[in-house]
Design a protein around this motif. Structure first.
Motif, PDB file in Angstrom:
ATOM      1  N   GLU A   1       1.795  -0.835   8.640  1.00 49.01           N
ATOM      2  CA  GLU A   1       0.706   0.130   8.455  1.00 49.01           C
ATOM      3  C   GLU A   1       1.249   1.554   8.369  1.00 49.01           C
ATOM      4  O   GLU A   1       0.809   2.349   7.517  1.00 49.01           O
ATOM      5  CB  GLU A   1      -0.274   0.034   9.626  1.00 49.01           C
ATOM      6  N   ALA A   2       2.202   1.877   9.232  1.00 48.61           N
ATOM      7  CA  ALA A   2       2.769   3.231   9.236  1.00 48.61           C
ATOM      8  C   ALA A   2       3.500   3.510   7.929  1.00 48.61           C
ATOM      9  O   ALA A   2       3.395   4.618   7.375  1.00 48.61           O
ATOM     10  CB  ALA A   2       3.720   3.393  10.423  1.00 48.61           C
ATOM     11  N   ALA A   3       4.232   2.509   7.432  1.00 47.36           N
ATOM     12  CA  ALA A   3       4.959   2.680   6.176  1.00 47.36           C
ATOM     13  C   ALA A   3       3.997   2.873   5.008  1.00 47.36           C
ATOM     14  O   ALA A   3       4.235   3.699   4.116  1.00 47.36           O
ATOM     15  CB  ALA A   3       5.854   1.474   5.927  1.00 47.36           C
ATOM     16  N   VAL A   4       2.902   2.127   5.015  1.00 50.76           N
ATOM     17  CA  VAL A   4       1.893   2.255   3.957  1.00 50.76           C
ATOM     18  C   VAL A   4       1.262   3.641   4.007  1.00 50.76           C
ATOM     19  O   VAL A   4       1.073   4.295   2.975  1.00 50.76           O
ATOM     20  CB  VAL A   4       0.820   1.154   4.094  1.00 50.76           C
ATOM     21  N   ALA A   5       0.917   4.093   5.216  1.00 50.89           N
ATOM     22  CA  ALA A   5       0.285   5.409   5.368  1.00 50.89           C
ATOM     23  C   ALA A   5       1.214   6.524   4.905  1.00 50.89           C
ATOM     24  O   ALA A   5       0.776   7.506   4.293  1.00 50.89           O
ATOM     25  CB  ALA A   5      -0.114   5.618   6.825  1.00 50.89           C
ATOM     26  N   GLU A   6       2.509   6.367   5.180  1.00 48.67           N
ATOM     27  CA  GLU A   6       3.481   7.390   4.803  1.00 48.67           C
ATOM     28  C   GLU A   6       3.592   7.512   3.284  1.00 48.67           C
ATOM     29  O   GLU A   6       3.761   8.613   2.742  1.00 48.67           O
ATOM     30  CB  GLU A   6       4.850   7.035   5.399  1.00 48.67           C
ATOM     31  N   LYS A   7       3.496   6.387   2.587  1.00 47.56           N
ATOM     32  CA  LYS A   7       3.626   6.393   1.130  1.00 47.56           C
ATOM     33  C   LYS A   7       2.293   6.650   0.431  1.00 47.56           C
ATOM     34  O   LYS A   7       2.238   6.790  -0.782  1.00 47.56           O
ATOM     35  CB  LYS A   7       4.208   5.057   0.655  1.00 47.56           C
ATOM     36  N   GLY A   8       1.217   6.653   1.221  1.00 48.30           N
ATOM     37  CA  GLY A   8      -0.109   6.804   0.625  1.00 48.30           C
ATOM     38  C   GLY A   8      -0.746   5.446   0.449  1.00 48.30           C
ATOM     39  O   GLY A   8      -0.156   4.573  -0.207  1.00 48.30           O
ATOM     40  N   GLY A   9      -1.914   5.271   1.013  1.00 47.54           N
ATOM     41  CA  GLY A   9      -2.505   3.936   1.058  1.00 47.54           C
ATOM     42  C   GLY A   9      -3.375   3.581  -0.127  1.00 47.54           C
ATOM     43  O   GLY A   9      -3.926   2.474  -0.179  1.00 47.54           O
ATOM     44  N   ARG A  10      -3.516   4.459  -1.122  1.00 50.69           N
ATOM     45  CA  ARG A  10      -4.452   4.193  -2.220  1.00 50.69           C
ATOM     46  C   ARG A  10      -4.048   2.963  -3.026  1.00 50.69           C
ATOM     47  O   ARG A  10      -4.862   2.076  -3.296  1.00 50.69           O
ATOM     48  CB  ARG A  10      -4.542   5.424  -3.128  1.00 50.69           C
ATOM     49  N   LYS A  11      -2.774   2.891  -3.428  1.00 54.58           N
ATOM     50  CA  LYS A  11      -2.310   1.733  -4.206  1.00 54.58           C
ATOM     51  C   LYS A  11      -2.444   0.443  -3.406  1.00 54.58           C
ATOM     52  O   LYS A  11      -2.769  -0.612  -3.951  1.00 54.58           O
ATOM     53  CB  LYS A  11      -0.848   1.934  -4.619  1.00 54.58           C
ATOM     54  N   PHE A  12      -2.189   0.557  -2.121  1.00 57.16           N
ATOM     55  CA  PHE A  12      -2.284  -0.620  -1.242  1.00 57.16           C
ATOM     56  C   PHE A  12      -3.723  -1.129  -1.203  1.00 57.16           C
ATOM     57  O   PHE A  12      -3.975  -2.331  -1.311  1.00 57.16           O
ATOM     58  CB  PHE A  12      -1.801  -0.234   0.156  1.00 57.16           C
ATOM     59  N   ASP A  13      -4.682  -0.241  -1.050  1.00 55.28           N
ATOM     60  CA  ASP A  13      -6.096  -0.631  -1.010  1.00 55.28           C
ATOM     61  C   ASP A  13      -6.538  -1.244  -2.333  1.00 55.28           C
ATOM     62  O   ASP A  13      -7.312  -2.210  -2.354  1.00 55.28           O
ATOM     63  CB  ASP A  13      -6.964   0.573  -0.668  1.00 55.28           C
ATOM     64  N   ILE A  14      -6.062  -0.677  -3.439  1.00 55.47           N
ATOM     65  CA  ILE A  14      -6.404  -1.232  -4.755  1.00 55.47           C
ATOM     66  C   ILE A  14      -5.866  -2.655  -4.882  1.00 55.47           C
ATOM     67  O   ILE A  14      -6.561  -3.561  -5.367  1.00 55.47           O
ATOM     68  CB  ILE A  14      -5.836  -0.332  -5.881  1.00 55.47           C
ATOM     69  N   ALA A  15      -4.619  -2.871  -4.432  1.00 49.80           N
ATOM     70  CA  ALA A  15      -4.016  -4.198  -4.508  1.00 49.80           C
ATOM     71  C   ALA A  15      -4.801  -5.207  -3.680  1.00 49.80           C
ATOM     72  O   ALA A  15      -4.997  -6.353  -4.092  1.00 49.80           O
ATOM     73  CB  ALA A  15      -2.561  -4.134  -4.039  1.00 49.80           C
ATOM     74  N   ARG A  16      -5.265  -4.791  -2.505  1.00 52.23           N
ATOM     75  CA  ARG A  16      -6.054  -5.701  -1.662  1.00 52.23           C
ATOM     76  C   ARG A  16      -7.367  -6.070  -2.341  1.00 52.23           C
ATOM     77  O   ARG A  16      -7.808  -7.223  -2.269  1.00 52.23           O
ATOM     78  CB  ARG A  16      -6.315  -5.063  -0.294  1.00 52.23           C
ATOM     79  N   ARG A  17      -7.997  -5.104  -3.014  1.00 51.63           N
ATOM     80  CA  ARG A  17      -9.253  -5.399  -3.705  1.00 51.63           C
ATOM     81  C   ARG A  17      -9.036  -6.336  -4.886  1.00 51.63           C
ATOM     82  O   ARG A  17      -9.840  -7.237  -5.142  1.00 51.63           O
ATOM     83  CB  ARG A  17      -9.917  -4.096  -4.168  1.00 51.63           C
ATOM     84  N   ILE A  18      -7.928  -6.137  -5.595  1.00 56.95           N
ATOM     85  CA  ILE A  18      -7.593  -7.025  -6.714  1.00 56.95           C
ATOM     86  C   ILE A  18      -7.363  -8.448  -6.199  1.00 56.95           C
ATOM     87  O   ILE A  18      -7.820  -9.432  -6.794  1.00 56.95           O
ATOM     88  CB  ILE A  18      -6.339  -6.512  -7.464  1.00 56.95           C
ATOM     89  N   ALA A  19      -6.643  -8.565  -5.082  1.00 54.53           N
ATOM     90  CA  ALA A  19      -6.376  -9.889  -4.506  1.00 54.53           C
ATOM     91  C   ALA A  19      -7.672 -10.569  -4.104  1.00 54.53           C
ATOM     92  O   ALA A  19      -7.862 -11.773  -4.341  1.00 54.53           O
ATOM     93  CB  ALA A  19      -5.451  -9.747  -3.304  1.00 54.53           C
TER      94      ALA A  19
END
Length: 521
Positions: free
Chosen positions: A236-254
């Motif tokens: 979670e910390a690594a995702v937050a550091e890089k910006g979580g927008r792409k991560f959230d989009i990937a979760r929605r696509i999945a």
């Protein structure tokens, strides 16, 4: 293992004699265990993190005639070990004999010669189902350890029943992280994995787990909640550091792919994360305490199945476990095949072939735990309509208020521990001004890293810590019924002392607490 068994028998040890095993996780530990259980000797695995006097007490109390230990313990304890009246032979797991009677290699060669010349007929030995295979001394959260006697039938039935719920196969590589002396790792992470044909690799240390996952390309790992929660928080910390927008989009696509096309593409979408874990990791199995559902759901969203189960040493140990295809994240799953579970006065009681023979030289404790072949676990729980089991807490931990209300500390601790400013907590029934009354108290360990991040290292006072924690306690109390609310709290600067499976040794702290130390780091 046959050669080591032949060597031990050649020394004069007989079926039923106890053999201590004392080391870190390593191949020699596994060989020694198999040498014992395959020849009628009784394995006595010892927690290497215990204090020296506790190690010596267990070996003396169990009447161990031989001890197989790593070189470090041979060097540091050999004089004390030889002072144990029952102890006759000390074998070092190292290539060099050192101060032991035999090195591991010497023992294997000696046993091989004995088998070749027929002086020891290892293959002719008979081991019966109800013979004791191992005595496991529980570290316990409520006081002195007891020696749990597990028979061959106990352990074998648990291995086979567990295999029905958790599928591990010959293509799997299991990274062994927890200490093998603990029956959870021994039965589930060692014996069950081998029974199903998997390869086992031993982690070098907790810090090296990410590296070891990559190096071994592991597919499965057992652990305790604290381990998985720490791993997930780092992600979670690594995702937050890089910006979580792409991560959230990937979760929605999945999510959309699964709903619309019934296709799981999570491993593809999060392939960079999977690459960091070796590229093949598919399953985490948690036990030993309650796992935060947020963590298991989070790993599943990343393409790693994460399930939790429930057990205790006295049941060899697995009682229930979630299945990958049938998960309720707040539950500890469905009882294993052949395991009967009932709720008696809110307590979980169990009956199966995996229930222990009893406690070693402790008939009183045995009579308390075993009644009419039912094991009274001391854990509180309930079933839902689908047959999933839920744990409420420990019977001995219940706080009974002056008005007769039952308060379950674990439920309150779970809320407290959700705070980013609280590392861990312990809730107990503290004294009221009126000695006849009990009220809910909490001992809290602040997360100093969180304070450093918000206020700057060493840029805040103890008063600030007290104010922040007080605010968090009030927030917790808003979520609780009036009789559950925390009336007082104290702070600790150090983590609580814990068992091997990271359970707090509650009995050490429920009568007193240490104030926050100025030298906290």
């Amino acid at each position: 293992s046959g050669d080591l068994a032949a060597h031990l028998l050649g020394l004069g040890l007989k079926p039923g004699d106890r053999v201590g095993i004392l080391s870190e996780n390593r191949m020699e530990w596994c060989v020694t265990y198999f040498a014992c259980v395959s020849s009628g000797l009784v394995a006595v695995p010892v927690d290497r993190e215990l204090r020296e006097r506790e190690i010596l007490h267990i070996l003396s109390f169990s009447g161990a005639r031989a001890v197989v230990a790593s070189g470090d313990f041979v060097r540091s304890l050999q004089q004390d070990l030889r002072a144990i009246s029952s102890m006759e032979y000390l074998i070092s797991m190292e290539e060099e004999q050192g101060r032991a009677d035999f090195s591991f290699q010497e023992s294997l060669l000696s046993g091989a010669r004995a088998r070749e010349n027929g002086s020891v007929r290892y293959e002719d030995l008979t081991v019966l189902p109800h013979d004791v295979a191992a005595i496991i001394f529980t570290s316990g959260t409520t006081g002195s350890a007891k020696g749990v006697m597990l028979t061959h039938q106990n352990i074998a039935s648990n291995v086979m029943a567990t295999s029905y719920h958790v599928a591990i196969n010959q293509d799997d590589v299991l990274l062994s992280v927890l200490p093998l002396h603990h029956t959870y790792e021994c039965t589930a992470g060692f014996l069950t994995a081998l029974y199903q044909g998997a390869t086992i690799c031993h982690a070098e240390s907790l810090r090296r787990i990410p590296d070891n996952l990559r190096e071994t390309k592991a597919t499965v790992m057992l652990g305790v909640p604290a381990l998985f929660e720490a791993m997930y928080r780092r992600i979670e910390a690594a995702v937050a550091e890089k910006g979580g927008r792409k991560f959230d989009i990937a979760r929605r696509i999945a999510w959309a792919s699964e709903k619309l096309f019934r296709t799981n593409i999570r491993r593809l979408l999060f392939r960079q994360l999977h690459h960091q874990f070796g590229g093949r990791l598919r399953l985490f199995i948690s036990g030993g305490a309650a796992l935060n559902p947020e963590v298991s759901i989070g790993f599943r969203e990343l393409g790693i199945d994460c399930i939790q189960g429930y057990g205790m040493t006295e049941h060899s140990p697995i009682i229930s476990v979630n299945r990958v295809d049938a998960v309720r994240d707040a539950s500890v799953g469905i009882p294993l095949p052949g395991v009967q579970v009932r709720i008696v006065d809110n307590e979980i009681v169990v009956k199966s072939k995996s229930v222990m023979k009893g406690y070693y030289l402790n008939p009183e404790a045995t009579a308390e735990a075993l009644r009419d072949d039912w094991l009274y676990t001391g854990d509180l729980g309930h079933f839902d309509d689908a047959g999933f089991l839920y744990i409420s807490g420990r019977k001995k931990s219940i706080i009974v208020t002056a008005k007769g209300k039952n308060v379950y500390p674990e439920e309150i601790e779970a809320i407290l521990n959700d705070s980013p400013y609280i590392l861990e907590s312990l809730v107990w029934g503290g004294p009221h001004e009126d000695p006849s009354e009990v009220e809910v108290h909490a001992i809290i360990v602040p997360d100093f890293q969180a304070f450093d991040a918000e206020f700057g290292p060493s840029n805040y006072s103890e008063e600030t810590i007290n104010e922040v924690i007080s605010r968090e306690v009030k927030q917790c109390n808003r979520q609780l019924a009036s009789f559950q609310r925390i009336k007082r709290f104290s702070l600790r600067s150090e983590e609580f002392e814990k068992t091997t499976t990271r359970k707090i040794k509650r009995y050490l702290y429920t009568t007193k607490s240490r104030p926050l130390s100025k030298t906290r780091r």
